[in-house]
Design a protein around this motif. Structure first.
Motif, PDB file in Angstrom:
ATOM      1  N   ARG A 257      -5.321  -2.992   3.255  1.00  0.00           N
ATOM      2  CA  ARG A 257      -4.936  -1.583   3.161  1.00  0.00           C
ATOM      3  C   ARG A 257      -6.058  -0.752   3.751  1.00  0.00           C
ATOM      4  O   ARG A 257      -7.190  -0.840   3.297  1.00  0.00           O
ATOM      5  CB  ARG A 257      -4.804  -1.149   1.703  1.00  0.00           C
TER       6      ARG A 257
ATOM      7  N   GLY B 288      -3.973  -4.005  -1.949  1.00  0.00           N
ATOM      8  CA  GLY B 288      -2.795  -3.424  -2.593  1.00  0.00           C
ATOM      9  C   GLY B 288      -2.326  -4.239  -3.778  1.00  0.00           C
ATOM     10  O   GLY B 288      -1.143  -4.217  -4.118  1.00  0.00           O
TER      11      GLY B 288
ATOM     12  N   LEU C 215       0.807  -1.221   0.000  1.00  0.00           N
ATOM     13  CA  LEU C 215       0.000   0.000   0.000  1.00  0.00           C
ATOM     14  C   LEU C 215       0.833   1.261   0.000  1.00  0.00           C
ATOM     15  O   LEU C 215       0.411   2.291  -0.459  1.00  0.00           O
ATOM     16  CB  LEU C 215      -0.892   0.018   1.243  1.00  0.00           C
TER      17      LEU C 215
ATOM     18  N   VAL D 199       3.295  -0.001   8.831  1.00  0.00           N
ATOM     19  CA  VAL D 199       3.394   0.403   7.437  1.00  0.00           C
ATOM     20  C   VAL D 199       4.810   0.840   7.112  1.00  0.00           C
ATOM     21  O   VAL D 199       5.394   0.427   6.119  1.00  0.00           O
ATOM     22  CB  VAL D 199       2.411   1.561   7.173  1.00  0.00           C
TER      23      VAL D 199
END
Ligand code: SF4
Ligand code: SF4
Ligand code: SF4
Lengths: 336, 479
Positions: free
Chosen positions: B162, A174, A16, A74
């Motif tokens: 996500r 993603g 992502l 992330v």
């Protein structure tokens, strides 16, 4: 000097965060950092990218939103996209990041009715990519000039490789992502087949393998890579990928090669040149001179495909020619 | 065991402290209620097995259709049909997903709102509403999985999820709502489970007895247990309302977050939430009338309950009409881009019949049926509810499929015709929904016994005093 670069471990890397990376991809910061630039040049680039950051794009908004939610996990996953960005040169100075684009000169397109054949661009793409049955990654529409004057023109439509792509924003896993060079790719080994991206694409440029894709054995034998999308997987999405591997190898995409009238130019916005395989144009002046537009520009998707308006007059096509393109006769390569 | 039950009753009554004559009246009501509520659990007739067999057969048929889809891919659906040209990317499955998630608002939201506003007539209704919520969420969730091209990769949602994607919001919101609804169903169930354990314990088979013993988590109606129950319920009913609203809002965002004409709208969130409560209320009324008949609840589910829910339905008819006006008039005035196709299709084109049925049959007619005193009877209200459920399903169909068939590029017309696989799976989903509800009603009392007793006691206690109800409704005894 341009070398093909492999993206490895795609499934793991292209996450992502790609969405976040896109915001800085055009100003060279990515490439610069990876090759340990001298501080001075980096400083300048940083400044320009800082300016960009003041622009709150839809994607940046989502990105911040996402980071707030996903937290530190992330950050640790940021993929090393410099591998793709680097173009193989070893000298100093910032590495150039390609920004692939297309210019479609509608004045010359006659939908291949002159040749009495199905559109050659579509056919070339289908044959070289072993495109599964029924998909036309580049599709040639016949459309009206306007309702009052009548008349038609042909309109080849690729994936617009949007710089602000609505399709990648919505993917839950993603599996579809923007690369720094521009092409929007799909990782068919990760795609869960939810078709959210298809619903979100305002150009209807995505196709789905509803059943087991019908492909010849040589396609099935290929090692999978999102840039070639071979082999195709059942229950996943496919679309035009802008042939970045061809560009890096110094070649033009198959559809450009296939067009007998040189309608489609392929090039690099960064270097400001494009070619249709016969002549080279300077993109910026060509676009300005010919009143180029981008399709559905008001949506803010920022396509990388430019159109030169025209009704076939340059090529001598009669706008009132009743013949449609013969795309219904397209053949797809069949598996056994 | 009997000791405890007696104590439970004694305490219960002492807490409410009605006069001695009231006490006998109360016991009478309570006995009748318990008998009616527990009867389905103790006795099972032939009819039950017949219904289960029929529903089970339909579910199995749906499973067979799904197995065909698994082996050949979505190509066996109308979406994979060449005439849909990869453009109609969602069909019946997503329609049913939105529909069932909408139905799920019956429950928790209605029962929580009624609890929060302390509407007294709610008590016999809440349990059924909560059933519907939990079951509809499970069915709606499975519809999405059925729709996936790669159900084998469903774990990717967790591995690579996500947070930017509306689908992930949905995934999170629905799982949260499902968890919350299960708790909200379970908490007020505990005293009733204990009741089953104490009253029917000896009559049930070993495993079932053990089940009730475990599920009633050692409930003996002690004062501190009642206190905790009260706190838990208060917390849950306040928490569940925003969760429920969020669920249908993010469901609408799957659509509203795209740039498609017909979906690209800012009112989709409230529009979907209103539609969800609307269809949920209608489903609740239909379920109530069936259970009332089958389980002889006439004394406890009176016409008043139907009329009150009918008023909610009528109010939402009008809210929905307003939303539809907003949804059509604003874009229709501007007629941007591809919007004219959409309006042509729904107002006069291929979807016009369904659209006008939705407007007239699904909103105007039900509102009139409920508002005209002559038709404001149980039968009329049930008819209105059936119309609403059908119309709301059609609305989902128009929103999902209708919009996807609008050309976004100058291509030829596409169309969508569901195949037998989709019809079968849809029938399977509806049958599974009914099946789970039917089995549920055999496992637990379909009305909240303790709440009704409590309410009855309160009303009896307050009969001589002027009504002080928070909900603004006079107690039943006063009517
Ligand atoms: S044209 Fe469609 S598929 Fe291509 S990048 Fe734009 S939104 Fe995505
Ligand atoms: S279909 Fe595949 S690529 Fe498209 S949004 Fe779903 S998972 Fe992503
Ligand atoms: S750019 Fe490549 S993938 Fe896209 S249409 Fe042309 S040949 Fe096909």
């Amino acid at each position: 000097m341009v070398q093909p670069v492999q993206i490895e471990g795609v499934a793991g890397k292209l996450l992502l965060e790609r969405v976040c990376m896109d915001n800085v991809k055009t100003d060279g910061v990515l490439a610069g950092e990876s090759s340990k630039e001298p501080q001075a040049s980096q400083g300048a680039e940083r400044q320009s990218s800082k300016k960009d950051r003041n622009l709150i794009t839809r994607r940046r908004f989502l990105c911040l939103f996402g980071l707030a939610g996903a937290g530190a996990a992330v950050a640790s996953h940021l993929p090393n996209m410099s591998a793709v960005a680097a173009d193989g040169e070893t000298g100093g100075g910032p590495r150039r990041l390609r920004r692939w684009c297309m210019v479609v000169d509608l004045r010359r397109c006659d939908g291949c009715v002159g040749l009495n054949k199905p559109p050659r661009c579509t056919e070339a793409c289908i044959m070289s990519h072993y495109v599964p049955d029924g998909m036309e990654w580049v599709q040639v529409y016949r459309t009206e000039i306007n309702a009052h004057s009548g008349g038609t023109y042909f309109f080849p439509l690729h994936c617009q490789q949007c710089e602000n792509p609505p399709c990648t924003n919505v993917c839950p896993v993603g599996a579809t992502f923007a690369t720094p060079e521009g092409p929007i790719l799909i990782d068919q080994q990760r795609c869960i087949g939810c078709r959210m991206c298809m619903a979100a694409c305002p150009y209807d440029r995505r196709f789905f393998n509803w059943g087991e894709p019908n492909q010849p054995p040589q396609a099935k034998a290929m090692a999978y890579h999102p840039e070639t999308q071979q082999p195709a997987y059942k229950g996943t999405v496919m679309k035009c990928d802008m042939c970045p591997e061809r560009g890096r190898a110094g070649e033009v995409p198959y559809c450009v090669e296939g067009c007998p009238r040189g309608v489609i130019y392929y090039g690099d916005l960064e270097e400001d040149i494009a070619t249709n395989g016969r002549e080279i144009i300077k993109i910026s002046s060509y676009l300005a001179r010919n009143h180029a537009y981008r399709y559905k520009e008001h949506l803010g998707t920022q396509p990388r495909v430019y159109f030169i308006p025209g009704y076939g007059e340059d090529a001598g096509r009669n706008a009132y020619d009743p013949r449609d393109s013969r795309r219904k006769e397209l053949q797809w390569p069949r598996g056994t | 065991m009997d000791e405890l039950v007696k104590r439970h009753e004694r305490e219960d009554l002492e807490n409410k402290s009605p006069s001695p004559s009231d006490r006998t009246k109360l016991l009478g009501y309570r006995d009748r209620l318990e008998r009616v509520a527990l009867e389905p659990l103790a006795k099972t007739g032939k009819g039950f097995y017949l219904v289960v067999a029929v529903l089970g057969a339909i579910v199995l048929w749906g499973l067979y259709a799904y197995s065909r889809q698994l082996s050949s891919g979505l190509a066996v659906t109308g979406m994979g049909n060449p005439e849909a040209r990869s453009k109609v990317v969602w069909g019946f499955y997503i329609v049913n997903f939105v529909f069932f998630i909408g139905i799920s608002h019956a429950g928790t939201l209605i029962s929580a709102i009624l609890r929060v506003t302390n509407a007294r007539w709610r008590t016999p209704v809440t349990r059924m509403a909560e059933f519907i919520t939990v079951v509809a969420l499970i069915i709606g969730g499975s519809a999405v999985i059925i729709d996936m091209g790669r159900p084998d990769r469903v774990l990717n949602m967790i591995l690579y999820g996500r947070f930017q994607s509306p689908l992930i919001w949905d995934f999170l919101a629905i799982t949260t709502y499902l968890t919350g609804s299960c708790i909200y169903l379970f908490v007020p169930l505990v005293p009733d489970l204990a009741l089953v354990r104490d009253r029917l314990g000896s009559k049930l088979s070993g495993p079932r007895r053990a089940l009730y013993r475990i599920l009633s988590i050692n409930w003996h109606g002690l004062p501190h247990q009642w206190r905790r129950l009260g706190v838990a319920l208060t917390v849950m009913m306040i928490v569940i309302i925003p969760v429920a609203v969020s669920v249908h809002t993010v469901v609408s965002w799957i659509f509203a977050m795209t740039l498609r004409p017909g979906w690209n709208s800012t009112v989709f969130g409230p529009y979907f939430v209103a539609g969800a409560i609307f269809s949920g209320t209608a489903t609740l009324i239909i379920l109530m009338v069936i259970l009332r008949k089958v389980y002889h609840l006439e004394e406890f589910l009176t016409e008043r309950h139907f009329i009150n829910l009918g008023y909610i339905l009528a109010a939402f008819c009008i809210i929905m009409l307003y939303f539809n006006l907003q949804e059509t008039l604003v874009p229709a005035y501007k007629m941007a881009d591809e919007e004219p196709h959409w309006f042509h299709d729904i107002m006069g084109g291929r979807y016009s019949f369904w659209y006008w049925f939705y407007i007239f049959g699904g909103m105007l007619a039900p509102a009139l049926i409920v508002l005209i005193p002559r038709t404001r009877k149980i039968a009329g209200i049930v008819l209105a509810s059936v119309l609403v459920v059908i119309a709301m399903w059609l609305e989902r169909y128009l929103i999902v499929v209708g919009t996807l068939t609008i050309p976004q590029t100058p291509y030829e017309q596409v169309s969508y015709t569901p195949t037998w696989v989709e019809w079968s799976i849809m029938a399977g989903l509806f049958a599974l929904f009914s099946l789970i509800v039917v089995v549920f009603t055999k496992l637990v009392p379909v009305v909240a016994v303790w709440e009704m007793v409590e309410q009855h006691a309160e009303e009896a206690g307050h009969a001589s005093v002027p009504s002080v109800s928070v909900g603004g409704r006079e107690p039943a005894a006063a009517r």
